[in-house]
Each structure stands twice: as C-alpha cells, then as structure tokens.
Write a protein that holds these residues in place. Structure first.
Motif, mmCIF file in Angstrom:
data_model
loop_
_atom_site.group_PDB
_atom_site.id
_atom_site.type_symbol
_atom_site.label_atom_id
_atom_site.label_comp_id
_atom_site.label_asym_id
_atom_site.label_seq_id
_atom_site.Cartn_x
_atom_site.Cartn_y
_atom_site.Cartn_z
ATOM 1 N N VAL A 118 -3.060 -21.683 5.559
ATOM 2 C CA VAL A 118 -1.725 -21.336 6.053
ATOM 3 C C VAL A 118 -0.923 -20.773 4.887
ATOM 4 C CG1 VAL A 118 0.406 -22.178 7.092
ATOM 5 C CG2 VAL A 118 -1.794 -23.120 7.826
ATOM 6 N N ILE A 119 -0.425 -19.547 5.063
ATOM 7 C CA ILE A 119 0.331 -18.860 4.012
ATOM 8 C C ILE A 119 1.698 -18.474 4.560
ATOM 9 C CG2 ILE A 119 0.410 -16.829 2.515
ATOM 10 C CD1 ILE A 119 -2.676 -16.763 2.701
ATOM 11 N N VAL A 120 2.736 -18.866 3.862
ATOM 12 C CA VAL A 120 4.104 -18.489 4.236
ATOM 13 C C VAL A 120 4.681 -17.647 3.105
ATOM 14 C CG1 VAL A 120 6.425 -19.303 4.787
ATOM 15 C CG2 VAL A 120 4.431 -20.555 5.644
ATOM 16 N N TYR A 121 5.026 -16.411 3.424
ATOM 17 C CA TYR A 121 5.573 -15.525 2.403
ATOM 18 C C TYR A 121 7.006 -15.912 2.037
ATOM 19 C CZ TYR A 121 1.779 -12.085 2.812
ATOM 20 O OH TYR A 121 0.572 -11.443 2.783
ATOM 21 N N LYS A 122 7.314 -15.754 0.750
ATOM 22 C CA LYS A 122 8.691 -15.921 0.299
ATOM 23 C C LYS A 122 9.499 -14.679 0.667
ATOM 24 C CE LYS A 122 7.752 -18.883 -3.719
ATOM 25 N NZ LYS A 122 7.860 -18.985 -5.201
ATOM 26 N N SER A 123 10.748 -14.902 1.052
ATOM 27 C CA SER A 123 11.616 -13.773 1.376
ATOM 28 C C SER A 123 12.087 -13.095 0.097
ATOM 29 C CB SER A 123 12.828 -14.250 2.181
ATOM 30 O OG SER A 123 13.696 -13.169 2.438
ATOM 31 N N VAL A 170 29.168 -8.339 13.193
ATOM 32 C CA VAL A 170 27.899 -9.069 13.116
ATOM 33 C C VAL A 170 28.131 -10.459 13.697
ATOM 34 C CG1 VAL A 170 26.152 -10.057 11.599
ATOM 35 C CG2 VAL A 170 27.098 -7.798 11.100
ATOM 36 N N VAL A 171 27.427 -10.761 14.775
ATOM 37 C CA VAL A 171 27.596 -12.049 15.457
ATOM 38 C C VAL A 171 26.765 -13.135 14.786
ATOM 39 C CG1 VAL A 171 27.324 -13.278 17.645
ATOM 40 C CG2 VAL A 171 28.051 -10.883 17.633
ATOM 41 N N SER A 172 25.523 -12.799 14.438
ATOM 42 C CA SER A 172 24.647 -13.810 13.838
ATOM 43 C C SER A 172 23.522 -13.156 13.043
ATOM 44 C CB SER A 172 24.041 -14.716 14.921
ATOM 45 O OG SER A 172 23.228 -13.948 15.797
ATOM 46 N N VAL A 173 23.014 -13.915 12.087
ATOM 47 C CA VAL A 173 21.826 -13.522 11.322
ATOM 48 C C VAL A 173 20.868 -14.706 11.372
ATOM 49 C CG1 VAL A 173 20.889 -12.816 9.109
ATOM 50 C CG2 VAL A 173 23.159 -12.019 9.806
ATOM 51 N N ASP A 174 19.764 -14.535 12.071
ATOM 52 C CA ASP A 174 18.793 -15.619 12.241
ATOM 53 C C ASP A 174 17.484 -15.271 11.536
ATOM 54 O OD1 ASP A 174 20.397 -17.292 13.904
ATOM 55 O OD2 ASP A 174 20.021 -15.904 15.565
ATOM 56 N N LYS A 175 16.951 -16.252 10.840
ATOM 57 C CA LYS A 175 15.674 -16.065 10.153
ATOM 58 C C LYS A 175 14.567 -16.746 10.950
ATOM 59 C CE LYS A 175 13.374 -16.954 5.703
ATOM 60 N NZ LYS A 175 13.501 -17.607 4.376
ATOM 61 N N HIS A 176 13.473 -16.024 11.145
ATOM 62 C CA HIS A 176 12.299 -16.631 11.763
ATOM 63 C C HIS A 176 11.054 -16.092 11.069
ATOM 64 C CE1 HIS A 176 12.493 -12.812 14.036
ATOM 65 N NE2 HIS A 176 11.190 -12.960 14.215
ATOM 66 N N TYR A 177 9.902 -16.584 11.479
ATOM 67 C CA TYR A 177 8.649 -16.164 10.847
ATOM 68 C C TYR A 177 7.713 -15.543 11.876
ATOM 69 C CZ TYR A 177 9.873 -18.487 6.494
ATOM 70 O OH TYR A 177 10.489 -18.843 5.322
ATOM 71 N N ILE A 232 7.772 -25.776 5.245
ATOM 72 C CA ILE A 232 8.641 -24.679 5.689
ATOM 73 C C ILE A 232 8.520 -24.480 7.197
ATOM 74 C CG2 ILE A 232 9.088 -22.197 5.519
ATOM 75 C CD1 ILE A 232 9.891 -23.612 3.009
ATOM 76 N N LEU A 233 7.292 -24.450 7.692
ATOM 77 C CA LEU A 233 7.072 -24.229 9.121
ATOM 78 C C LEU A 233 7.647 -25.370 9.956
ATOM 79 C CD1 LEU A 233 3.415 -22.845 9.081
ATOM 80 C CD2 LEU A 233 5.549 -21.560 9.233
ATOM 81 N N LYS A 234 7.551 -26.586 9.440
ATOM 82 C CA LYS A 234 8.106 -27.732 10.159
ATOM 83 C C LYS A 234 9.624 -27.640 10.226
ATOM 84 C CE LYS A 234 8.007 -32.791 10.283
ATOM 85 N NZ LYS A 234 7.494 -34.033 9.625
ATOM 86 N N ASN A 286 5.252 -14.187 8.022
ATOM 87 C CA ASN A 286 6.122 -13.256 7.315
ATOM 88 C C ASN A 286 7.578 -13.467 7.752
ATOM 89 O OD1 ASN A 286 6.432 -10.899 5.564
ATOM 90 N ND2 ASN A 286 7.051 -9.833 7.429
ATOM 91 N N PRO A 287 8.518 -13.620 6.803
ATOM 92 C CA PRO A 287 9.920 -13.836 7.181
ATOM 93 C C PRO A 287 10.548 -12.584 7.796
ATOM 94 C CG PRO A 287 9.735 -13.551 4.811
ATOM 95 C CD PRO A 287 8.338 -13.613 5.337
ATOM 96 N N VAL A 288 11.302 -12.790 8.863
ATOM 97 C CA VAL A 288 11.997 -11.698 9.550
ATOM 98 C C VAL A 288 13.428 -12.148 9.842
ATOM 99 C CG1 VAL A 288 12.088 -10.265 11.628
ATOM 100 C CG2 VAL A 288 9.875 -10.804 10.589
ATOM 101 N N TYR A 289 14.383 -11.258 9.591
ATOM 102 C CA TYR A 289 15.788 -11.550 9.884
ATOM 103 C C TYR A 289 16.216 -10.769 11.124
ATOM 104 C CZ TYR A 289 16.047 -13.680 5.264
ATOM 105 O OH TYR A 289 15.842 -14.488 4.174
ATOM 106 N N LYS A 290 16.765 -11.484 12.080
ATOM 107 C CA LYS A 290 17.249 -10.866 13.315
ATOM 108 C C LYS A 290 18.778 -10.842 13.278
ATOM 109 C CE LYS A 290 16.953 -11.346 18.349
ATOM 110 N NZ LYS A 290 16.403 -12.186 19.448
#
Length: 240
Positions: free
Chosen positions: A16-21, A54-61, A160-162, A211-215
C-alpha cells in the motif's frame, strides 16, 4: 471464454503506497483564481469575479492498481530423428539399444530410389517466457503508466487511509480479478509442448497506489449555481 490452466504461482504480498501531496495552499488558491470565472462563462454572459466564491476544498485519495508479473514454462517436445545408415547395415546400436534399419523412398527420384535409415524418438527442451506490467484505475480499466504521477510516499500509509476513511476511494475490482487479468495476459502454453519440465506464474509486484486529489467547489452567488474541479495533489494539473 479462454480457459487458463492451473499453474504453480508465486504472488508477492500486496503493498500500500500513499503519495505525499506536493500542492500547497498557495498553489490551490492560485489555481482557483485562474479557473473560477471560466467555469461559469456562458455564450453571451460572463460573471464578475466577485460573484464567484470558493465554497469548499476537499482532499481525497484516488486509487490505482499496479501489477508487475511474469510467466515462464520449460518444456519438452517429442521429435523423431531420422539417421541414414549404410545399405549393408542390418542392425544399429546406440547407447546399448538396438534399432532395425528401414528402407524409405527418396522423394523426387526417377526411377524411385530408396535409402536405409533408423528412426530415433527423442525430446527437445525449450522454454517460453513473457512479462506484463500494467496499471488499472479505480474501475478496473487499464490505463497508460504515465497517467499515474510519481511522488514520495507517506511513511505510515495505513494510518493516512484510516484517517481519511471514505475519502480514500476503493477500487471496484477484486484481487482475484486482478490476478486473473495478469494470468490471461501471460499464461500461454506453447502448442508444440508435450511434457512440462518447470512452470511458474510470478507476480513480482502488486501495489495499491493512492494519489491525493483536491476537489474545489465554486458557487455563483447570483444564481447559486455550483461547479467543481479536481486538481491532482502531486502535479497540480486539472483532472476534470
């Protein structure tokens, strides 16, 4: 449906690999300012910058599956070897075994001519090997490797995933289906194979990459219309 034979296998433990933003708050703010007006442009109207918030900035993977595998088979093929012997030979011994010569016709001779031969049955050893490296998106569709960025990884990915819970998306394809896909690509026994010496399907690497993604959600305060844009947390590129 193609039938895949059961073969010995060696499957690497899934990593399991989680990239740093790599995208900071200042970069996100700049991206938001650059795109906010363009999102709400219509054919004959363009909103004022102050009307778009801008209403919100949400981070997900976003998850990806990486598989590196190979297949190798070593096998024997039956062969019959024809050895010409002297016309006067009545018997031929090879490694202590006796063979009776036979007369066979020589092709394209006129009048027809013959030669004396002995036939030996043997086996030839050969091998076949193939490799496969592929990446799947969260829906299980294969994508080009360069569509997945490369970045340093987090030291404690499971933690991080938890913490992100449902914001760490899941793949919709099972491990069994992933392995079946790799086997379908690789396992092809040669048509001239008679007996198998050695055979192995080997998954050398199986990784889940997050991979981190910002919505970013924008709102036009004049009509309350909302639109969202996703930004890659590693490359800062707009995804959709």
């Amino acid at each position: 449906m193609i039938s895949i034979p059961q073969v010995p296998e060696n499957i690497a433990r899934k990593k399991v690999i989680v990239y740093k933003s790599r995208v900071d708050a200042a970069t996100l703010k700049q991206k938001a300012e650059e795109m906010k007006n363009e999102l709400f442009v219509k054919r004959f109207s363009k909103p004022k910058p102050e009307d778009i918030q801008v209403v919100s900035v949400d981070k997900h993977y976003e998850p990806y599956v990486l598989v590196d595998a190979k297949y190798r088979i070593e096998y024997y093929t039956k062969k019959v070897y024809t050895i010409e012997v002297a016309e006067k030979a009545k018997e031929v011994k090879i490694l202590g075994e006796s063979f009776k010569p036979q007369m066979i016709a020589i092709p394209d001779t006129e009048p027809e001519q013959f030669r004396k031969v002995v036939r030996l049955e043997g086996q030839e050893w050969s091998f076949y090997e193939e490799k496969a490296y592929f990446i799947l998106d969260k829906t299980g569709h294969e994508i080009l490797p360069d569509q997945v960025p490369i970045a340093p990884s987090e030291d404690n990915p499971k933690k991080i995933l938890k913490e992100f819970g449902n914001k760490a998306e899941k793949v919709t394809i099972s491990n069994r289906e992933i392995l079946l896909m790799a086997k379908t690509k690789l396992i092809k026994r040669p048509p001239d194979m008679d007996t198998i010496d050695k055979e192995l399907f080997h998954v050398t690497e199986h990784a889940m990459i997050y991979n981190p993604v910002y919505k970013i959600t924008f709102r036009n305060t004049k009509n309350n219309e909302e639109k969202t844009v996703s930004i890659d947390g590693v490359t800062a590129e707009i995804i959709k």
